[in-house]
Design a protein around this motif. Structure first.
Motif, short mmCIF file in Angstrom:
data_model
loop_
_atom_site.label_atom_id
_atom_site.label_comp_id
_atom_site.label_asym_id
_atom_site.label_seq_id
_atom_site.Cartn_x
_atom_site.Cartn_y
_atom_site.Cartn_z
N ARG A 169 0.84 -1.22 0.00
CA ARG A 169 0.00 0.00 0.00
C ARG A 169 0.86 1.25 0.00
N GLN A 170 1.96 1.20 0.77
CA GLN A 170 2.86 2.37 0.81
C GLN A 170 3.53 2.56 -0.55
N ALA A 171 3.99 1.49 -1.18
CA ALA A 171 4.67 1.58 -2.48
C ALA A 171 3.72 2.10 -3.56
N GLU A 172 2.44 1.78 -3.42
CA GLU A 172 1.46 2.23 -4.40
C GLU A 172 0.93 3.63 -4.08
N GLY A 173 1.47 4.23 -3.01
CA GLY A 173 1.07 5.58 -2.66
C GLY A 173 -0.29 5.68 -2.02
N ILE A 174 -0.82 4.57 -1.51
CA ILE A 174 -2.16 4.57 -0.91
C ILE A 174 -2.10 5.07 0.53
#
Length: 164
Positions: free
Chosen positions: A111-116
């Motif tokens: 989620r962090q890598a996807e900017g969520i």
């Protein structure tokens, strides 16, 4: 546990029979005799040593006259693999354990890598601790030279944070 020497073999009993035809003929109650009465019939305790089954195994059972017990010899295991192969196996196990532990929180990182949403700090710290501990254990294994020490190495890698 009791045992008796019968010619060329030692017979082990987890539970003594109630009937026994030895020096005397016992119909019921043999299993309730005192240790001294059982010894007169040749029955003695079996002493099972505490061993590390990862690097040792039980050997031959024999009677120790000084202890008045049957005792097992303890043998060190041998391995056909080289020390390097055993190290590689142990390192693979540690890496796999770390991977399983990290998998539990991969969704935070995804989620962090996807900017969520940013992963919680305690998750980031727990994951770093798992990686650091795995790296430290791998360094320890690489310092070992004896096969028994390598095989007997016990990983302390554990999940350090349980949180939703």
């Amino acid at each position: 546990m009791k045992a008796i020497q019968l010619k060329d073999e030692i017979k082990i009993y987890a539970n003594l029979p109630s009937n026994y035809d030895g020096k005397k003929h016992y119909i019921n109650g043999f299993n309730k005799l005192s240790d001294s009465e059982l010894e007169k019939e040749g029955f003695f305790d079996v002493e099972k040593p505490e061993i590390d089954y990862t690097i040792q195994e039980l050997g031959k059972l024999s009677f120790d006259k000084s202890k008045k017990k049957f005792v097992y010899a303890v043998k060190n295991k041998t391995w056909t693999e080289s020390a390097t192969e055993l190290k590689n196996q142990k390192i693979s196990q540690i890496k796999y354990s770390a991977k399983l532990l990290l998998n539990e929180t991969d969704w935070y990182i995804t989620r962090q890598a996807e900017g969520i949403k940013d992963a919680p700090t305690e998750i980031i710290e727990a994951r770093k601790k798992i990686r650091d501990e795995a790296d430290a254990e791998i360094k320890e294994i690489n310092k070992l030279s004896k096969k028994a020490d390598i095989v007997g190495f016990k990983s302390e890698l554990r999940w350090v944070l349980i949180k939703d």
